[in-house]
Design an enzyme around this catalytic site. Structure first.
Site, PDB file in Angstrom:
ATOM      1  N   GLU A 316      -0.018  -3.326  -0.548  1.00  0.00           N
ATOM      2  CA  GLU A 316      -0.892  -4.238  -1.299  1.00  0.00           C
ATOM      3  C   GLU A 316      -1.426  -3.592  -2.579  1.00  0.00           C
ATOM      4  OE1 GLU A 316      -3.771  -5.615   1.677  1.00  0.00           O
ATOM      5  OE2 GLU A 316      -2.415  -7.276   2.131  1.00  0.00           O
ATOM      6  N   ASP A 390      -0.900  -9.907  10.523  1.00  0.00           N
ATOM      7  CA  ASP A 390      -2.132  -9.442   9.895  1.00  0.00           C
ATOM      8  C   ASP A 390      -3.359 -10.015  10.593  1.00  0.00           C
ATOM      9  OD1 ASP A 390      -4.073  -8.454   8.288  1.00  0.00           O
ATOM     10  OD2 ASP A 390      -3.633  -9.710   6.558  1.00  0.00           O
ATOM     11  N   GLU A 418     -12.208 -11.714  10.086  1.00  0.00           N
ATOM     12  CA  GLU A 418     -11.549 -12.122   8.844  1.00  0.00           C
ATOM     13  C   GLU A 418     -10.831 -13.460   8.994  1.00  0.00           C
ATOM     14  OE1 GLU A 418      -8.736  -9.290   7.266  1.00  0.00           O
ATOM     15  OE2 GLU A 418      -7.969 -10.730   5.806  1.00  0.00           O
TER      16      GLU A 418
HETATM   17  O1  GCW Z   1      -5.862  -8.352   6.345  1.00  0.00           O
HETATM   18  C1  GCW Z   1      -5.611  -7.859   5.081  1.00  0.00           C
HETATM   19  C2  GCW Z   1      -6.859  -8.126   4.339  1.00  0.00           C
HETATM   20  C3  GCW Z   1      -7.143  -7.151   3.250  1.00  0.00           C
HETATM   21  C4  GCW Z   1      -7.044  -5.755   3.841  1.00  0.00           C
HETATM   22  C5  GCW Z   1      -5.629  -5.560   4.342  1.00  0.00           C
HETATM   23  C6  GCW Z   1      -5.442  -4.212   4.999  1.00  0.00           C
HETATM   24  C7  GCW Z   1      -8.347  -3.838   3.327  1.00  0.00           C
HETATM   25  O2  GCW Z   1      -6.822  -9.433   3.853  1.00  0.00           O
HETATM   26  O3  GCW Z   1      -8.425  -7.419   2.758  1.00  0.00           O
HETATM   27  O4  GCW Z   1      -7.404  -4.766   2.926  1.00  0.00           O
HETATM   28  O5  GCW Z   1      -5.332  -6.524   5.293  1.00  0.00           O
HETATM   29  O6  GCW Z   1      -5.586  -4.146   6.198  1.00  0.00           O
HETATM   30  O7  GCW Z   1      -5.151  -3.252   4.320  1.00  0.00           O
END
Ligand code: GCW
Length: 691
Positions: A316, A390, A418
């Site tokens: 990311e 995720d 989240e």
């Molecule tokens: O779930 C996603 C989130 C990001 C997060 C990423 C990760 C910290 O939307 O906000 O970043 O995973 O786990 O690296």
């Protein structure tokens, strides 16, 4: 006779104390700040009197945690019993508590303990023993927990030890005081005021120690490199000094590009630049290696028990070894070598999903990391999210677990909600984590569960660890929603022992947090237990995949997510990950691979993760997928309405402020659930009925 009179007097004073406390008890003061350490007189007066006798005669062997043990006993005795603890110079010949160091108990690790009641010469002594002060600290909280849960001290016989060596909270807290995916205000760490210490840091440490959490990653894995700068390290040191007293180690998230010079446009991610003077962060470059060695040395000069680093690399937008044509193991090993002399670790995250690896996102992490098995240093731990996508409300277990036999692995769970309704929804996550721990990977035949893998029973990991992404913040009640505290609590108890008794954990939390009567307790539990399953059915039915809006991960967006995370047509819905589809199923060991591959044996709760299923498909209930799916979409609305009725029935039983605050949350949840339902129903129904 003399003894009898003395005991009688003690009981008398105790009842007076109890009476005064009961009269003064002000239910308006309850704001959730005390979490489960909400020491209150228990309902049974006889029991209270029993507890009180022990606290008049306490002996604590000298140990590094003696002060904290005393503090905790003092607070508990004061608040629960209305008495002062007595620590006579010489242990008297009455009932009492003896905290002793017993090196013979080192088979329970230095954090394990025993608590046993013994009858000696007509009196009862409770022996609290451990090979080190750490275990005594944990035993202290256990003893207090017993009181909070109204367990008699008459016949205690408890042996406990932690199954993971590191039990960690990962904070996604930023240096500008915001929290990524945090829903309880701003960060608890006041970076501007640190190294000044606030009471909240101490209370945070107490809460963690009480559930056995012994490590904390202070900052976001999307790491601002400045946290490694000397001025920030002073602030970190101040926190480490507080946390050490509660057996909590500090870790930091390290930005892989930290050695390079600061960027002219310090923006975010790669554009941040670093805090050094180099032009490269190549892990094989000798100046880079030197930079990290010196940085690590500096950290240890300030924090001798520093735990190590967590790294999100090549993910990311975060920098990583691949920026220099190197592998994850090159990157992780370089840091691991710098940390090795101090016996500490690098937790390297496996959350990568580079689109060039595979067209199916959920296959990518496995494909990138499996070939590296055996190439990591012994003090690297691969930190793997519970599922391959995720942190969805429900996902199958990440197939890397069990697949890598020569690499230390640890699970990363998410406590902050989240994708589970933020701090608006009441969702209790224990069952979700239970499903994860119970999953049988079959990596070494039947019984190769995640619980066993994670605790090092299947492969001999050098270190066992588990992390939970924290849900804490600056809100008065720490977690935004009073019920979200339960998830922090449950995570700690599971991290201590993933095979703990779930019922007990839930009961403990309710009793300790709400101090309520039996009927109220039952109603609260009844509100919590169905919540996760109901959330899944409304927002990710049969593990369909992401259905929420891309930026907030809260609002509904079925239309925007279809075609990306799953497909839908008038005929079918889901994703084909079978052998005939993306072949994701082949990342699992047999018989899981075949089980998932076959629509008739695939567990229905993950059916749409693995299969593209006809709406007319007959489910085990006898109904069609379509009927069941649409009915399930309404389950959050139904549950919330029911929970509002249940919660309202507790008027007068729950202190005012918490009652109102929870009610407001439930009402907001009802509104949000309705919106979610409409979005899903309108979109899917529209597709099915499209001519
Ligand atoms: O779930 C996603 C989130 C990001 C997060 C990423 C990760 C910290 O939307 O906000 O970043 O995973 O786990 O690296």
């Amino acid at each position: 006779m003399f003894i009898q009179t003395k005991i009688g007097m003690r009981k008398f004073l105790f009842f007076i104390g109890f009476f005064i406390m009961a009269v003064c008890h002000d239910s308006f003061c309850e704001d959730g700040y005390n979490l489960w350490l909400n020491y209150k007189p228990v309902n049974d007066r006889k029991l209270m009197a029993e507890y009180a006798t022990y606290f008049a005669n306490v002996e604590i062997a000298s140990n590094p945690f003696e002060q904290q043990i005393r503090d905790e006993l003092n607070i508990a005795a004061d608040k629960i019993l209305g008495i002062k603890v007595r620590y006579p110079k010489k242990f008297t010949d009455e009932d009492g508590l003896i905290f002793a160091i017993d090196e013979g108990l080192d088979f329970l690790t230095d954090e394990g303990y025993q608590i046993r009641t013994k009858l000696e010469n007509g009196r009862r002594i409770i022996y609290i023993r451990s090979a080190s002060g750490k275990g005594l600290l944990y035993a202290t909280f256990e003893l207090i927990r017993l009181m909070q849960c109204s367990v008699s001290f008459e016949k205690i016989d408890i042996t406990e030890f932690p199954r993971h060596k590191l039990r960690i909270l990962n904070h996604w807290d930023n240096l500008n005081n915001t929290i990524e995916r945090g829903y309880a205000g701003r960060t608890v760490w006041d970076w501007d005021k640190l190294p000044e210490i606030a009471q909240r840091y101490i209370d945070y440490a107490r809460a963690n120690a009480s559930i056995g959490i012994n490590a904390v990653v202070l900052n976001n894995v999307n790491a601002d490199p400045r946290v490694l700068r000397s001025d920030y390290l002073q602030k970190v040191t101040a926190l480490a000094d507080v946390f050490r007293k509660y057996n909590i180690k500090i870790f930091l998230s390290a930005n892989f590009a930290a050695p390079i010079r600061p960027s002219a446009t310090p923006n975010q991610m790669k554009k941040w630049g670093g805090i050094g003077v180099l032009d490269t962060a190549d892990p094989l470059d000798k100046n880079v290696i030197k930079w990290w060695n010196e940085k690590v040395k500096e950290i240890y000069s300030l924090i001798p028990d520093f735990g190590g680093f967590v790294v999100k690399a090549d993910s990311e937008g975060m920098p990583g070894p691949q920026d220099y044509g190197r592998s994850h193991s090159d990157g992780a090993n370089m840091l691991a070598k710098a940390l090795k002399p101090y016996n500490s670790v690098v937790m390297w995250r496996s959350f990568v999903y580079n689109a060039t690896t595979d067209s199916d996102r959920v296959k990518r992490s496995y494909k990138e990391f499996l070939p590296l098995d055996g190439q990591f240093e012994s003090n690297v731990i691969l930190q793997v999210k519970n599922g391959p996508l995720d942190f969805q409300p429900r996902e199958p277990v990440h197939p890397l677990f069990g697949a890598m036999s020569k690499t230390n692995m640890m699970a990363e769970l998410q406590i902050t909600q989240e994708y589970l309704g933020h701090s608006t929804y009441l969702v209790y996550l224990l069952d979700m984590w239970r499903e994860f721990f119970n999953f049988d990977t079959y990596c070494k035949g039947q019984g190769s569960t995640i619980a066993k893998l994670s605790t090092g029973e299947i492969y001999p990991y050098n270190t066992t660890a588990i992390a939970g992404v924290a849900n804490t913040g600056s809100d008065q009640n720490w977690c935004g929603h009073h019920f979200a505290q339960a998830n922090w609590y449950a995570f700690g108890r599971l991290a201590w022992n993933p095979q703990c008794d779930d019922n007990r954990v839930t009961d403990e939390w309710i009793a300790m947090t709400w101090n309520c009567d039996r009927e109220t307790h039952k109603i609260i539990k009844d509100m919590m237990l169905p919540a996760w399953e109901s959330f899944v059915r409304s927002q990710t039915p049969y593990a369909l995949g992401v259905t929420c809006y891309s930026s907030d991960h809260f609002s509904p967006d079925f239309p925007g997510r279809s075609g990306r995370f799953w497909t839908v047509s008038a005929k079918a819905i889901g994703s084909d990950r079978t052998i005939r589809g993306t072949d994701y199923v082949s990342q699992y060991f047999e018989p899981n691979r075949s089980m998932y591959d076959n629509i008739n044996t695939c567990p229905e709760n993950v059916l749409l993760f693995f299969h593209l299923v006809d709406w007319s498909h007959k489910m085990k209930s006898g109904k069609s997928l379509k009927e069941e799916f649409f009915d399930g979409l309404m389950s959050n609305i139904r549950l919330t309405e029911r929970n509002i009725v249940l919660w309202n029935s507790l008027k007068g039983k729950i202190d005012d402020r918490r009652r109102k605050e929870v009610l407001e949350k439930l009402q907001a949840q009802k509104k949000a659930s309705l919106e979610y339902y409409r979005n899903g129903f309108d979109f899917l129904n529209g597709i099915i009925n499209k001519k």
